[in-house]
Design an enzyme around this catalytic site. Sequence first.
Site, short mmCIF file in Angstrom:
data_model
loop_
_atom_site.label_atom_id
_atom_site.label_comp_id
_atom_site.label_asym_id
_atom_site.label_seq_id
_atom_site.Cartn_x
_atom_site.Cartn_y
_atom_site.Cartn_z
NE ARG A 1 -3.56 -0.23 2.50
CZ ARG A 1 -4.63 -0.64 1.80
NH1 ARG A 1 -5.17 0.16 0.91
NH2 ARG A 1 -5.13 -1.84 2.01
CD GLU B 1 -3.87 -6.72 -1.57
OE1 GLU B 1 -4.52 -5.77 -1.11
OE2 GLU B 1 -3.82 -7.83 -1.01
CB THR C 1 -8.21 -1.16 -2.00
OG1 THR C 1 -7.22 -1.49 -1.02
CG2 THR C 1 -9.19 -0.20 -1.34
CE LYS D 1 -8.47 -7.55 2.86
NZ LYS D 1 -8.36 -6.41 1.90
N GLY E 1 -3.19 -6.25 11.08
CA GLY E 1 -2.46 -6.61 12.29
C GLY E 1 -1.55 -7.80 12.15
N GLY F 1 0.74 -5.99 5.45
CA GLY F 1 0.94 -4.66 4.90
C GLY F 1 2.06 -3.91 5.57
CB SER F 2 2.02 -1.21 8.11
OG SER F 2 1.35 -1.88 9.15
#
Length: 206
Positions: A17, A40, A69, A129, A159, A179-180
């Site tokens: 992202r 992704e 998304t 998901k 998370g 992700g992060s």
Amino acid sequence: MSLAPWLDACPIVAILRGIRPEEAEAVGAALLAEGLNVIEVPLNSPRPFESIRRLAAAFGDRALIGAGTVTTEEEIAGVVRAGGRLMVTPHADPALVLAARARGLIACPGFLSPAEAFALLGAGADALKLFPAEMASPSVVRALLAVLPKGTAILPVGGMSAQTIPAWKAAGAAGFGVGSALYRPGDSAEAVAARARALREAVGFA
């Protein structure tokens, strides 16, 4: 085309992202070097279809590249034009699953309830998901797998990190969208590679 062989090779979906097209190939190469071969690009990233196009052109023969998304059929068409093969949604929309499958994409839609899960599987979803996973728990995955069709792949997203993944894996999750804990805008390819290595170890694929 199925998601299962990719998850068997490594069950981590790398969610990039915020990545910019000029960063995509270097980060993609770092991920593949560490064995993460499902990538992704969320469509709320800068020029996401260009990032998908570059990743698909560079790695499409050995990685599963797609979009997250996704909320409209027009976006599905854009993914196909860019060479993507995976559609991930943040929400439960059987119509998008049908549209993605009709265009030959692997569909991994978002869900949070049993009703949504069954509706999405009925539309032909390849995997589910669980999002946001922070609103659920590993015990929820265990309970869902007891009633969903045998072999249903649930991928918690939200998370996920090297610290949290083992509990979800023990509950039966087939994969993990990260992700992060893997990539934040501006991260170097080297930093992403180091985090990818830790994540791979967390899922037992070291």
